[in-house]
Structure formats: structure tokens, C-alpha cells
Scaffold this motif. Structure first.
Motif, PDB file in Angstrom:
ATOM      1  N   LYS A  41      36.747  10.727 -32.904  1.00  0.00           N
ATOM      2  CA  LYS A  41      37.758  10.788 -33.953  1.00  0.00           C
ATOM      3  C   LYS A  41      39.168  10.663 -33.369  1.00  0.00           C
ATOM      4  CE  LYS A  41      39.099  13.406 -38.002  1.00  0.00           C
ATOM      5  NZ  LYS A  41      38.910  14.599 -38.807  1.00  0.00           N
ATOM      6  N   GLU A  42      39.394  11.389 -32.272  1.00  0.00           N
ATOM      7  CA  GLU A  42      40.718  11.311 -31.633  1.00  0.00           C
ATOM      8  C   GLU A  42      40.999   9.889 -31.122  1.00  0.00           C
ATOM      9  OE1 GLU A  42      40.721  15.880 -29.841  1.00  0.00           O
ATOM     10  OE2 GLU A  42      40.270  14.204 -28.529  1.00  0.00           O
ATOM     11  N   ILE A  43      39.978   9.289 -30.535  1.00  0.00           N
ATOM     12  CA  ILE A  43      40.168   7.937 -30.011  1.00  0.00           C
ATOM     13  C   ILE A  43      40.446   6.975 -31.167  1.00  0.00           C
ATOM     14  CG2 ILE A  43      39.056   6.017 -28.801  1.00  0.00           C
ATOM     15  CD1 ILE A  43      37.423   8.253 -27.274  1.00  0.00           C
ATOM     16  N   GLN A  45      41.853   7.642 -33.946  1.00  0.00           N
ATOM     17  CA  GLN A  45      43.192   7.856 -34.486  1.00  0.00           C
ATOM     18  C   GLN A  45      44.288   7.456 -33.511  1.00  0.00           C
ATOM     19  OE1 GLN A  45      42.907  11.889 -35.909  1.00  0.00           O
ATOM     20  NE2 GLN A  45      41.965  11.226 -37.823  1.00  0.00           N
ATOM     21  N   THR A  46      43.961   7.418 -32.235  1.00  0.00           N
ATOM     22  CA  THR A  46      44.956   7.005 -31.253  1.00  0.00           C
ATOM     23  C   THR A  46      44.982   5.495 -31.089  1.00  0.00           C
ATOM     24  OG1 THR A  46      44.399   9.011 -30.026  1.00  0.00           O
ATOM     25  CG2 THR A  46      45.772   7.407 -28.900  1.00  0.00           C
ATOM     26  N   VAL A  47      43.785   4.893 -31.039  1.00  0.00           N
ATOM     27  CA  VAL A  47      43.702   3.506 -30.587  1.00  0.00           C
ATOM     28  C   VAL A  47      43.343   2.517 -31.692  1.00  0.00           C
ATOM     29  CG1 VAL A  47      42.608   1.980 -28.909  1.00  0.00           C
ATOM     30  CG2 VAL A  47      42.920   4.383 -28.346  1.00  0.00           C
ATOM     31  N   CYS A  48      42.422   2.856 -32.537  1.00  0.00           N
ATOM     32  CA  CYS A  48      41.835   1.863 -33.440  1.00  0.00           C
ATOM     33  C   CYS A  48      42.518   1.812 -34.796  1.00  0.00           C
ATOM     34  CB  CYS A  48      40.349   2.144 -33.678  1.00  0.00           C
ATOM     35  SG  CYS A  48      39.450   2.724 -32.216  1.00  0.00           S
ATOM     36  N   ILE A  49      43.099   2.927 -35.213  1.00  0.00           N
ATOM     37  CA  ILE A  49      43.530   3.088 -36.596  1.00  0.00           C
ATOM     38  C   ILE A  49      44.621   2.099 -36.997  1.00  0.00           C
ATOM     39  CG2 ILE A  49      45.332   4.816 -36.130  1.00  0.00           C
ATOM     40  CD1 ILE A  49      44.194   6.361 -38.576  1.00  0.00           C
ATOM     41  N   SER A  50      45.453   1.723 -36.046  1.00  0.00           N
ATOM     42  CA  SER A  50      46.584   0.880 -36.421  1.00  0.00           C
ATOM     43  C   SER A  50      46.124  -0.483 -36.901  1.00  0.00           C
ATOM     44  CB  SER A  50      47.560   0.749 -35.258  1.00  0.00           C
ATOM     45  OG  SER A  50      46.874   0.393 -34.097  1.00  0.00           O
ATOM     46  N   CYS A  51      44.983  -0.942 -36.427  1.00  0.00           N
ATOM     47  CA  CYS A  51      44.470  -2.227 -36.919  1.00  0.00           C
ATOM     48  C   CYS A  51      43.376  -2.039 -37.958  1.00  0.00           C
ATOM     49  CB  CYS A  51      43.915  -3.051 -35.768  1.00  0.00           C
ATOM     50  SG  CYS A  51      45.195  -3.590 -34.620  1.00  0.00           S
ATOM     51  N   HIS A  52      42.474  -1.097 -37.718  1.00  0.00           N
ATOM     52  CA  HIS A  52      41.315  -0.994 -38.612  1.00  0.00           C
ATOM     53  C   HIS A  52      41.542  -0.030 -39.776  1.00  0.00           C
ATOM     54  CE1 HIS A  52      38.629  -3.575 -36.291  1.00  0.00           C
ATOM     55  NE2 HIS A  52      39.175  -3.049 -35.214  1.00  0.00           N
ATOM     56  N   MET A  53      42.668   0.633 -39.805  1.00  0.00           N
ATOM     57  CA  MET A  53      43.105   1.460 -40.935  1.00  0.00           C
ATOM     58  C   MET A  53      42.350   2.789 -41.036  1.00  0.00           C
ATOM     59  SD  MET A  53      45.516  -0.367 -42.070  1.00  0.00           S
ATOM     60  CE  MET A  53      45.942  -1.826 -41.130  1.00  0.00           C
ATOM     61  N   ALA A  54      42.999   3.710 -41.731  1.00  0.00           N
ATOM     62  CA  ALA A  54      42.558   5.099 -41.738  1.00  0.00           C
ATOM     63  C   ALA A  54      41.136   5.303 -42.235  1.00  0.00           C
ATOM     64  CB  ALA A  54      43.510   5.945 -42.566  1.00  0.00           C
ATOM     65  N   GLU A  55      40.752   4.604 -43.258  1.00  0.00           N
ATOM     66  CA  GLU A  55      39.417   4.814 -43.813  1.00  0.00           C
ATOM     67  C   GLU A  55      38.411   3.834 -43.228  1.00  0.00           C
ATOM     68  OE1 GLU A  55      38.938   7.388 -45.784  1.00  0.00           O
ATOM     69  OE2 GLU A  55      41.062   7.847 -45.634  1.00  0.00           O
ATOM     70  N   GLY A  56      38.786   3.137 -42.178  1.00  0.00           N
ATOM     71  CA  GLY A  56      37.885   2.151 -41.600  1.00  0.00           C
ATOM     72  C   GLY A  56      37.652   0.981 -42.523  1.00  0.00           C
ATOM     73  N   LYS A  57      38.597   0.777 -43.427  1.00  0.00           N
ATOM     74  CA  LYS A  57      38.407  -0.290 -44.417  1.00  0.00           C
ATOM     75  C   LYS A  57      38.871  -1.637 -43.906  1.00  0.00           C
ATOM     76  CE  LYS A  57      38.625   2.493 -48.600  1.00  0.00           C
ATOM     77  NZ  LYS A  57      39.655   3.319 -49.223  1.00  0.00           N
ATOM     78  N   GLY A  58      39.526  -1.636 -42.760  1.00  0.00           N
ATOM     79  CA  GLY A  58      40.026  -2.902 -42.259  1.00  0.00           C
ATOM     80  C   GLY A  58      41.236  -3.341 -43.052  1.00  0.00           C
ATOM     81  N   ALA A  59      41.647  -4.564 -42.854  1.00  0.00           N
ATOM     82  CA  ALA A  59      42.798  -5.088 -43.583  1.00  0.00           C
ATOM     83  C   ALA A  59      42.640  -6.586 -43.713  1.00  0.00           C
ATOM     84  CB  ALA A  59      44.087  -4.757 -42.838  1.00  0.00           C
ATOM     85  N   LYS A  60      43.066  -7.076 -44.823  1.00  0.00           N
ATOM     86  CA  LYS A  60      43.040  -8.528 -45.020  1.00  0.00           C
ATOM     87  C   LYS A  60      44.436  -8.999 -45.322  1.00  0.00           C
ATOM     88  CE  LYS A  60      38.356  -9.620 -46.202  1.00  0.00           C
ATOM     89  NZ  LYS A  60      37.663  -8.380 -46.572  1.00  0.00           N
ATOM     90  N   GLY A  61      44.635 -10.286 -45.178  1.00  0.00           N
ATOM     91  CA  GLY A  61      45.958 -10.852 -45.396  1.00  0.00           C
ATOM     92  C   GLY A  61      46.101 -11.943 -44.374  1.00  0.00           C
ATOM     93  N   ALA A 105      31.743   7.641 -27.159  1.00  0.00           N
ATOM     94  CA  ALA A 105      32.212   8.506 -28.241  1.00  0.00           C
ATOM     95  C   ALA A 105      32.760   7.692 -29.414  1.00  0.00           C
ATOM     96  CB  ALA A 105      33.286   9.470 -27.722  1.00  0.00           C
ATOM     97  N   ILE A 106      33.548   6.673 -29.126  1.00  0.00           N
ATOM     98  CA  ILE A 106      34.131   5.900 -30.238  1.00  0.00           C
ATOM     99  C   ILE A 106      33.049   5.073 -30.939  1.00  0.00           C
ATOM    100  CG2 ILE A 106      34.957   3.980 -28.749  1.00  0.00           C
ATOM    101  CD1 ILE A 106      36.592   5.244 -31.986  1.00  0.00           C
ATOM    102  N   VAL A 107      32.095   4.571 -30.171  1.00  0.00           N
ATOM    103  CA  VAL A 107      30.998   3.803 -30.785  1.00  0.00           C
ATOM    104  C   VAL A 107      30.183   4.719 -31.703  1.00  0.00           C
ATOM    105  CG1 VAL A 107      28.779   2.687 -30.250  1.00  0.00           C
ATOM    106  CG2 VAL A 107      30.862   1.981 -29.046  1.00  0.00           C
TER     107      VAL A 107
END
Ligand code: HEC
Length: 141
Positions: A41-43, A45-61, A105-107
Motif C-alpha cells: 500500500k505504501e509503495i 501510494q508513493t510510486v504508482c498512484i500518480s499514474c494509475h490513480m488512487a482507486e487503481g482506475k487508471g486514466a484515459k485521455g 509486496a506491490i504485486v
């Protein structure tokens, strides 16, 4: 859009990583990472969230960041582990920045979060086997 999202993501990662300190290690299993986060969870929120978003929903555009929610590609743990290690297209590899414990852990975290219900049984030993001695994981700069 894509560019600004990407640099946002990289900026947050780079703020906790010292890139140069990893440059000389050939085998990364013992890498002392600059990313302090330990739990999945910490990883996230530190590393992945900025691209894959808070709910793991990803982003389109203009930029496409895949969602983890209901993502059957996470069924085999090796797939996300490989991408986190080596990167793929618009995603940088983190093999130089996350050690085997952190990658396991992140996987396990993304495979058991966001509505996913796969077994959290991926181990650091399995990550170690996916590393190659002369691997080029890439850098974040
Ligand atoms: C700089 C932005 C960025 C960051 C940070 C990032 N990713 Fe990604 N990720 C992407 C992009 C872009 C793709 C799509 C790559 C492609 O087109 O093949 C992707 C793809 C993936 C995939 C494949 C998904 C699928 O459906 O095929 C996984 C798994 C993944 N990322 C996990 C992670 C994890 C775990 C982290 C944190 C350790 C992370 N990513 C950090 C941008 C990012």
C-alpha cells in the motif's frame, strides 16, 4: 496532458530516489533502495498512484494509464512483476529502485486491491528469478 501526467509521476518518484547510487550495481537483489516504502500500500501510494490513480482506475485521455480494477492480466503475478521490474512503453522500470521484497509486496497489493481477489502468494524469491545479471531496467531520469 500525457506529458504533464508523466512528469508529475516521475517527479514524485524522483523526490525519494537517488538515481546515481544504483548505477554501478550489476546484480540488484541487494539494492538498498531510495524508496523507503515497505508495504504494498505504501509503495502504491508513493510510486504508482500518480499514474494509475488512487482507486487503481487508471486514466484515459491523451495518456493511457491502465486500470488495475478487474484487470485479468494480473492473474499471473509474473506479468505485473515483469512490468514493474523492466517497464513497458510509457511506464518506467523500477528494477533499480525497488528491491525484491518491495516488488513482491506491490504485486501482491495490486492483485488483492481495487476489487481484485487473486492470491497474494508472490514471493521475493520469484522476483529474484526474474532478474537477469546484466538487466537494463532503465532509469527514471
Ligand atoms: C510514470 C507513470 C507510471 C508510473 C509511476 C507507474 N506506471 Fe504502471 N503503467 C504506466 C503506463 C503508461 C502503462 C501502460 C504501458 C503500455 O502501454 O504497455 C502502465 C502499465 C502497467 C501495468 C500493466 C497493466 C496492463 O493492464 O497491462 C502494470 C501491472 C503496472 N503498470 C503496474 C504499476 C505499478 C505496480 C506501479 C508502481 C510500482 C506503476 N505501474 C507505476 C505508467 C506508470
Amino acid at each position: 496532458m500525457k506529458k504533464s501526467l508523466l512528469s508529475l509521476g516521475l517527479a514524485s518518484v524522483l523526490s525519494v530516489v537517488s538515481v546515481a547510487s544504483f548505477a554501478d550495481s550489476a546484480v540488484m537483489n541487494d539494492v538498498t533502495t531510495g524508496i523507503e516504502a515497505k508495504t504494498g500500500k505504501e509503495i502504491y501510494q508513493t510510486v504508482c498512484i500518480s499514474c494509475h490513480m488512487a482507486e487503481g482506475k487508471g486514466a484515459k485521455g491523451a495518456g493511457q494509464f491502465p486500470a488495475f480494477a478487474n484487470n485479468m492480466r494480473l492473474m499471473a503475478a509474473e506479468y505485473p512483476a515483469y512490468i514493474v521490474l523492466y517497464g513497458q512503453k510509457g511506464m518506467p522500470g523500477f528494477g533499480n529502485y525497488l528491491d525484491d521484497d518491495q516488488i513482491a509486496a506491490i504485486v501482491n497489493y495490486i492483485r488483492t486491491s481495487f476489487g481484485n481477489d487473486f492470491k497474494p502468494d508472490f514471493t521475493p524469491e520469484q522476483v529474484a528469478k526474474m532478474r537477469k545479471p546484466d538487466a537494463d531496467y532503465g532509469t527514471l531520469d
